[in-house]
Scaffold this active site. Structure first.
Site, mmCIF file in Angstrom:
data_model
loop_
_atom_site.group_PDB
_atom_site.id
_atom_site.type_symbol
_atom_site.label_atom_id
_atom_site.label_comp_id
_atom_site.label_asym_id
_atom_site.label_seq_id
_atom_site.Cartn_x
_atom_site.Cartn_y
_atom_site.Cartn_z
ATOM 1 N N ASP A 1 -1.022 -22.544 14.453
ATOM 2 C CA ASP A 1 0.162 -21.833 13.974
ATOM 3 C C ASP A 1 1.270 -22.792 13.527
ATOM 4 O OD1 ASP A 1 1.745 -19.460 13.567
ATOM 5 O OD2 ASP A 1 2.847 -19.945 15.395
ATOM 6 N N LYS B 1 13.687 -26.594 4.809
ATOM 7 C CA LYS B 1 14.879 -26.690 5.669
ATOM 8 C C LYS B 1 15.703 -27.905 5.245
ATOM 9 C CE LYS B 1 12.753 -24.611 9.777
ATOM 10 N NZ LYS B 1 13.524 -23.478 10.238
ATOM 11 N N HIS C 1 3.646 -27.278 10.028
ATOM 12 C CA HIS C 1 5.020 -27.780 10.170
ATOM 13 C C HIS C 1 5.081 -29.156 10.844
ATOM 14 C CE1 HIS C 1 5.609 -23.709 9.162
ATOM 15 N NE2 HIS C 1 5.744 -23.193 10.366
ATOM 16 N N LYS D 1 1.203 -19.611 4.528
ATOM 17 C CA LYS D 1 0.297 -20.161 5.526
ATOM 18 C C LYS D 1 -0.298 -19.020 6.348
ATOM 19 C CE LYS D 1 2.015 -21.310 9.696
ATOM 20 N NZ LYS D 1 2.516 -20.175 10.505
ATOM 21 N N GLU E 1 10.163 -23.107 21.153
ATOM 22 C CA GLU E 1 10.770 -21.793 20.928
ATOM 23 C C GLU E 1 10.934 -21.056 22.239
ATOM 24 O OE1 GLU E 1 9.305 -19.763 17.195
ATOM 25 O OE2 GLU E 1 7.600 -21.019 17.698
ATOM 26 N N LYS F 1 5.642 -21.657 22.800
ATOM 27 C CA LYS F 1 6.409 -20.412 22.865
ATOM 28 C C LYS F 1 6.925 -20.262 24.281
ATOM 29 C CE LYS F 1 5.047 -18.664 18.777
ATOM 30 N NZ LYS F 1 5.995 -18.515 17.673
ATOM 31 N N ARG G 1 0.792 -1.241 0.000
ATOM 32 C CA ARG G 1 0.000 0.000 0.000
ATOM 33 C C ARG G 1 0.816 1.279 0.000
ATOM 34 N NH1 ARG G 1 -4.546 -1.063 4.282
ATOM 35 N NH2 ARG G 1 -2.647 -0.994 5.479
ATOM 36 N N HIS H 1 7.408 -23.448 5.197
ATOM 37 C CA HIS H 1 8.859 -23.243 5.108
ATOM 38 C C HIS H 1 9.662 -24.368 5.761
ATOM 39 C CE1 HIS H 1 8.598 -21.516 9.187
ATOM 40 N NE2 HIS H 1 9.902 -21.677 9.265
HETATM 41 C C1 BG6 Z 1 5.952 -19.933 11.738
HETATM 42 C C2 BG6 Z 1 5.062 -19.617 12.900
HETATM 43 O O1 BG6 Z 1 5.257 -20.588 10.733
HETATM 44 O O2 BG6 Z 1 7.024 -20.766 12.179
HETATM 45 C C3 BG6 Z 1 5.847 -18.942 14.012
HETATM 46 O O3 BG6 Z 1 4.012 -18.754 12.476
HETATM 47 C C4 BG6 Z 1 7.033 -19.778 14.388
HETATM 48 O O4 BG6 Z 1 5.031 -18.698 15.147
HETATM 49 C C5 BG6 Z 1 7.842 -20.163 13.162
HETATM 50 O O5 BG6 Z 1 7.830 -19.005 15.264
HETATM 51 C C6 BG6 Z 1 8.932 -21.165 13.507
HETATM 52 O O6 BG6 Z 1 9.775 -21.289 12.407
HETATM 53 P P1 BG6 Z 1 11.332 -21.552 12.613
HETATM 54 O O7 BG6 Z 1 11.865 -21.709 11.229
HETATM 55 O O8 BG6 Z 1 11.876 -20.373 13.358
HETATM 56 O O9 BG6 Z 1 11.405 -22.818 13.426
#
Ligand code: BG6
Length: 542
Positions: free
Chosen positions: A278, A224, A283, A190, A258, A383, A72, A220
């Site tokens: 999430d 990896k 993942h 996502k 995390e 988290k 934007r 993603h």
């Molecule tokens: C994302 C989530 O898809 O993956 C995040 O939305 C998360 O909340 C992240 O922190 C973790 O990815 P990575 O590559 O840091 O393990």
């Protein structure tokens, strides 16, 4: 049972000297225009532009291409180039660099080929008029740079904009048909939906405009290096795969932990998502598929995805009772670290102060097929936990150790035992694989100790591991969808996850907060091991 002594044996990895990998065979052949929707967002700045920079520097991009940032904020091409150049430079300077420019301290020049390839188009995702302007811009760039009409659209925006962007692309004539000489592909970030119904609805919109072969749903984790290695490790070795069955495996633990909390920016999104949506729906279920699936007949997109879907189909929706027995939710409270107060989840910016959203989730999952019947798969993610670690741990069954009992009676040594074999695939950090096994301790008597063989990527290979987004962007530009998810994978995973959300909605509300920040998570998660030996691997144990 006393814990075994941990003796760590480094592994000498012998390998033939290899030549530096050449970019040539995987180089993108077609010229193209890449349009990034959400160009001023975090993902574009922190991951996508640095990934393109690396691909350019390593020789993977063709001579002719253009990257068009779309968002934007009004900005000129030059302003956008300078903003991205500064971002790349900052990353090079502070050495945040697996995804940034090659080495710390490198200078990113204004005439760097990637910087020169950047363009900018201001516009609204839901305004048709802007898409006509975008088309004009793209036609102009096609003619000027000879891009052949090939287009990759990257939807790095909030999910509520996906339908509008897809419809507007089609209405502006920006999507080529499947069989045409020029190609159109769309990468969708996502989350793909928030439950089964919304994922189906989004699928219907997307497939009304695009053929499945043009849709690249990104996860993603699949990009990896260590995740790609799961299939190589399992199906490229003769000695592990035959043991991956209910006969030898006691259980499998998959962890995505995390240390970060909401970091200011994410609370508003996360409070509507929670850990299950999430991270688990995408993942973690992908990791589950890769560790549990049968060998595909080839390494192409459909063969791999067919096998993953067979696993996802075994995840039948859970009843409320099953949800109560096999899931645990958690939320971190206020705490203290290094003498400083740490905010609880409910105190984070953008989070409802009475929120019942889970910042931690643990599940016990059954895969009811011939290979895995009776083997629990234990998944946890959260988290603000003790350590950042993503790993898959395959715990083998305890062997019969009667044979070694005699030495136990000798008294002066701790009881002989070797804990069962454990194979740990470390996705991050300390990328590598370790195998724990029993070994005779030197001495006159037979006495077993557990030792580990450890393989570390960083020690065994000189090559840098490409960042996930480098690999995934390269694949999408080359038209290889094997590391992207197909619509049926997404639907089956939502079917399972939605049943858990529905179960939670019927159960009494959780008593939150229930774990201390930077701990191993809620105590209740140990209940998922009820009736068996063992428990969660301590997060601090490395
Ligand atoms: C994302 C989530 O898809 O993956 C995040 O939305 C998360 O909340 C992240 O922190 C973790 O990815 P990575 O590559 O840091 O393990």
């Amino acid at each position: 049972m006393a814990l075994p002594t941990r003796v760590r044996a480094g592994v000498h990895v012998s390998r033939a000297a290899t030549a530096e990998e050449s970019s040539e065979p995987l180089r993108v052949r077609d010229p193209f225009a890449l349009v990034i929707f959400g160009a001023s967002g975090d993902l574009a700045k922190r991951k996508l532009i640095p990934a393109l920079y690396q691909l350019q520097a390593a020789g993977y991009l063709p001579d002719h291409y253009a990257v068009i940032g779309f968002s934007r904020t009004p900005m000129s091409d030059e302003q956008y180039r300078e903003a991205m150049r500064e971002e790349l430079q900052r990353r090079a300077g502070d050495g945040t660099s697996a995804s940034g420019p090659g080495s710390s301290g490198a200078t990113v020049a204004p005439d760097d080929p990637l910087v020169r390839a950047l363009h900018y188009q201001a516009g609204n995702n839901d305004d048709r008029e802007t898409f006509l302007q975008l088309k004009e811009r793209l036609d102009h760039l096609d003619a000027e740079l000879g891009l052949g009409g090939n287009r990759l659209f990257y939807l790095s925006v909030a999910p509520e904009f996906f339908p509008a962007i897809i419809r507007n692309l089609a209405a502006a004539g920006l999507i080529h048909g499947k069989g045409e000489a020029s190609w159109s592909r769309v990468i969708i970030e996502k989350p793909f939906g928030t439950d089964l119904a919304s994922a189906r609805e989004l699928s219907a919109i997307v497939t009304s405009v695009l053929d499945e072969s043009q849709i690249y749903r990104i996860d993603h984790y699949l990009g990896k290096e260590t995740v790609q290695n799961i299939l190589s490790f399992r199906f490229g070795n003769a000695i592990f795969e035959p043991l991956f069955t209910e006969k030898y495996v006691d259980h499998v633990q998959i962890t995505v932990a995390e240390t970060l909390g909401m970091e200011g920016r994410r609370g508003a999104y996360y409070d509507h998502a929670g850990a299950l949506r999430d991270v688990v729906q995408n993942h973690m279920l992908q990791l589950l598929c890769l560790i549990a699936m049968e060998p595909p007949s080839a390494l192409d997109a459909d063969s791999i995805r067919d096998e993953k879907v067979k696993i996802l189909r075994t995840l039948v929706p859970l009843s409320v009772e099953e949800v109560a027995a096999s899931t645990v939710r958690g939320q971190y409270g206020v705490g203290e670290r290094d003498g400083k107060v740490v905010k609880g989840y409910r105190q984070e910016e953008g989070v409802d102060p009475k929120s019942l959203t889970e910042s931690y989730v643990a599940l016990r999952v059954r895969i009811d097929n011939w290979r895995w019947a009776g083997v629990p798969f234990l998944l946890r993610s959260g988290k603000c936990l003790a350590r950042r670690v993503s790993e898959i741990a395959v715990q083998f069954k305890q062997p019969p150790l009667l044979l070694f009992r005699e030495s136990e009676e000798c008294g002066d040594l701790p009881p002989t035992h070797a804990s069962a074999n454990l194979l740990v695939m470390r996705i991050q950090p300390n990328e590598g694989i370790s195998l724990a096994f029993a070994c005779k301790r030197p001495g006159m008597r037979i006495h077993l100790e557990e030792v580990t063989m450890d393989f570390f990527y960083g020690e065994a290979f000189r090559e840098r591991s490409p960042e996930a987004y480098e690999r995934l962007l390269l694949d999408a530009l080359r038209g290889d969808a094997s590391l992207f998810t197909r619509s049926d994978e997404v639907e089956y995973s939502w079917r399972f996850i939605t049943s858990i959300h529905q179960g939670w909605a019927e159960l009494p509300p959780p008593k939150f907060p229930n774990y201390y920040p930077f701990s191993d998570g809620p105590e209740e998660a140990t209940h998922l091991f009820a009736g068996r030996d063992g428990g969660w691997r301590p997060l601090r144990d490395d």
